[in-house]
Write a protein that holds these residues in place. Structure first.
Motif, PDB file in Angstrom:
ATOM      1  N   UNK A  86     -22.541 -42.365 -86.942  1.00 38.70           N
ATOM      2  CA  UNK A  86     -23.668 -41.815 -86.195  1.00 38.70           C
ATOM      3  C   UNK A  86     -24.128 -40.475 -86.755  1.00 38.70           C
ATOM      4  N   UNK A  87     -23.185 -39.681 -87.255  1.00 41.80           N
ATOM      5  CA  UNK A  87     -23.539 -38.357 -87.781  1.00 41.80           C
ATOM      6  C   UNK A  87     -24.373 -38.440 -89.043  1.00 41.80           C
ATOM      7  N   UNK A  88     -24.328 -39.580 -89.743  1.00 39.73           N
ATOM      8  CA  UNK A  88     -25.115 -39.777 -90.964  1.00 39.73           C
ATOM      9  C   UNK A  88     -26.187 -40.827 -90.753  1.00 39.73           C
ATOM     10  N   UNK A  89     -26.680 -40.906 -89.526  1.00 45.79           N
ATOM     11  CA  UNK A  89     -27.727 -41.863 -89.174  1.00 45.79           C
ATOM     12  C   UNK A  89     -28.874 -41.103 -88.525  1.00 45.79           C
ATOM     13  N   UNK A  90     -30.101 -41.392 -88.982  1.00 47.81           N
ATOM     14  CA  UNK A  90     -31.285 -40.713 -88.451  1.00 47.81           C
ATOM     15  C   UNK A  90     -32.294 -41.746 -87.967  1.00 47.81           C
TER      16      UNK A  90
END
Length: 303
Positions: free
Chosen positions: A103-107
């Motif tokens: 999630x932290x590397x998803x935009x």
């Protein structure tokens, strides 16, 4: 899912029917709509891995970047929800109907950015962004991109021109017109390349972004007086020995949002030049592995 079942050449590639992965803490499961194809995909199949990375378990699904629609979220994910259209780096491979993303590397995907374009951003465009931040060149500087015709080179050239840099790029003769379309001075690689770069930049070059490694990096690094302005996304060992550094990846959602905003504003064109279906994943990967692709190759998955 298109995967490799052992380390080796194209003969170890195959389609597999694997279970849909379940998102763990901090992960999201997406229904893939598009996946970017990158050189690192086939390199991992041969056993390549970045320093410190574990040996991949096989079978392993190809693809490090994807765009799609969130199906489920894992524990602790509160800022993304099912139905969100997103893009990011993958935990499980992107050459598949479903993939896990951190999630932290998803935009979120801006509505004006296609799934195909969004799928090219997490690796190629984000790497280019990070490299230019690392080089920190003032306007008017001259940047040499070794390997300007591929996905990272295409993004780096456009970002560099946005910052008023002069860009020289090595590429094959077949990519000359394509490189020129990026407002890059093309230089044919191969024997005599250093002399051709000198002729193209008689005042010298201020920095090098290497996307090829090997002999060409060795040769062209000699043109650069300040090796702190030498970075490579292709050859960590050689660039370190030459006094430069690998590209330092930020790997943040903020970077993804920035490059997507540039695409939305028309300031960055990912140059998706070939689109294949998931059933054509083998052909897509060969286009990149054979070095013939100009710009980005993308695999699409029907909704």
């Amino acid at each position: 899912m298109y995967a490799y079942t052992a380390l080796g050449g194209p003969e170890v590639e195959t389609f597999l029917d694997l279970p849909i992965p379940e998102p763990g803490p901090g992960q999201v499961l997406i229904r893939v709509r598009a996946a970017g194809v990158n050189p690192v995909d086939w390199k991992k199949r041969t056993g390549y891995r970045p320093a410190g990375a574990p040996v991949p378990e096989v079978p392993a699904v190809f693809g490090g970047e994807a765009a799609g629609v969130v199906e489920r979220v894992g524990e602790g994910v509160t800022d993304l929800a099912p139905g969100d259209e997103v893009f990011g780096q993958t935990v499980t491979g992107g050459y598949a109907e479903y993939a896990l993303l951190p999630a932290a590397l998803t935009a979120r995907r801006p509505p004006v950015v296609s799934f195909e374009d969004a799928a090219t951003l997490p690796i190629a465009a984000a790497t280019a962004h990070d490299a230019l931040v690392q080089l920190d060149l003032p306007p008017g500087s001259t940047l040499l991109i070794i390997g300007a015709g591929g996905g990272v080179g295409v993004a780096a050239a456009q970002i560099a021109r946005r910052h008023d840099l002069t860009v020289i790029g090595t590429a094959s003769p077949a990519k000359k017109d394509f490189v020129e379309s990026l407002e890059v001075v093309p230089v044919e690689y191969g024997e005599g390349v250093a002399d051709r770069v000198r002729a193209a930049a008689p005042q010298g070059i201020d920095a090098i972004l290497d996307l090829v490694g090997g002999d060409e990096l060795e040769t062209l690094a000699a043109l650069l007086a300040d090796r702190t302005k030498l970075v490579s996304a292709a050859d960590r060992a050689t660039v370190a020995r030459l006094g430069g550094a690998p590209v330092e990846r930020a790997r943040t959602r903020a970077v993804l949002e920035q490059v997507a905003a540039w695409v939305a504003d028309g300031l960055l064109n990912p140059r998706v030049v070939e689109v294949f279906t998931l059933a054509e994943a083998r052909q897509a990967l060969r286009r990149v592995e054979d070095g013939h692709a100009r710009g980005k190759v993308v695999i699409t998955v029907p909704a």
